[in-house]
Scaffold this active site. Structure first.
Site, PDB file in Angstrom:
ATOM      1  CG  HIS A 124     -20.784   8.112  -5.610  1.00  0.00           C
ATOM      2  ND1 HIS A 124     -22.069   7.856  -5.210  1.00  0.00           N
ATOM      3  CD2 HIS A 124     -20.108   8.483  -4.498  1.00  0.00           C
ATOM      4  CE1 HIS A 124     -22.182   8.074  -3.908  1.00  0.00           C
ATOM      5  NE2 HIS A 124     -21.007   8.465  -3.453  1.00  0.00           N
ATOM      6  CD  GLU A 139     -22.466   4.211  -9.539  1.00  0.00           C
ATOM      7  OE1 GLU A 139     -23.129   3.346  -8.968  1.00  0.00           O
ATOM      8  OE2 GLU A 139     -21.627   4.940  -8.944  1.00  0.00           O
ATOM      9  CB  CYS A 177     -26.141   5.946  -3.999  1.00  0.00           C
ATOM     10  SG  CYS A 177     -25.780   7.367  -5.059  1.00  0.00           S
ATOM     11  CB  CYS A 202     -25.169   6.679  -8.666  1.00  0.00           C
ATOM     12  SG  CYS A 202     -23.653   7.505  -8.092  1.00  0.00           S
TER      13      CYS A 202
END
Length: 146
Positions: A53, A55, A77, A87
């Protein structure tokens, strides 16, 4: 940070995510910009295939994100289908002081969970900055996992 600064950093996050739209599997293409003392310290977009992801990648690049502001195009998330750290957990653990989000995420892995985790940890967060621009540019083709 001024409102103009916030907008500029969010536009950068949107621009980072745009090239990966349609290349991230079932995950949306998200952009993340980490800013500390007015300077970008790291930035990333969701990788092709959907992982890692944005982040997660930005935090890995940053040489210390404590006290930073994260500009993220979609709510971080709150859970991972893989069972790994979400995240929102990663942002909290890194000591990020503020998270500015363009769009809320209706996915079962977010849907307020990420924002709730940030709030519970005392991290300031805001949602809605350039939401229409982010949705129009990045979110239209995203279909949340059921």
């Amino acid at each position: 940070m001024t409102a103009a600064d916030d907008e500029a950093f969010m536009r950068r996050a949107i621009a980072l995510a745009a090239p990966n739209v349609g290349r991230t599997g079932e995950n949306p293409s998200v952009g993340c910009v980490l800013v500390k003392d007015g300077a970008v310290i790291a930035e990333a977009a969701t990788a092709e295939g959907g992982r890692p992801h944005a982040e997660e990648q930005a935090l890995a690049q940053a040489d210390g994100a404590a006290g930073a502001t994260a500009y993220v195009t979609l709510e971080p998330c709150g859970a991972r289908s893989s069972g790994g750290a979400s995240c929102s957990d990663l942002l909290v653990r890194a000591g990020v002081a503020r998270v500015v989000v363009a769009c809320a995420d209706p996915s079962k892995f977010a849907a307020g969970q990420g924002a709730g985790r940030l709030a519970s940890a005392g991290v300031r967060h805001e949602t809605g900055l350039l939401a229409e621009e982010a949705q129009a540019a990045l979110y239209m083709d995203y279909r949340p996992a059921s």
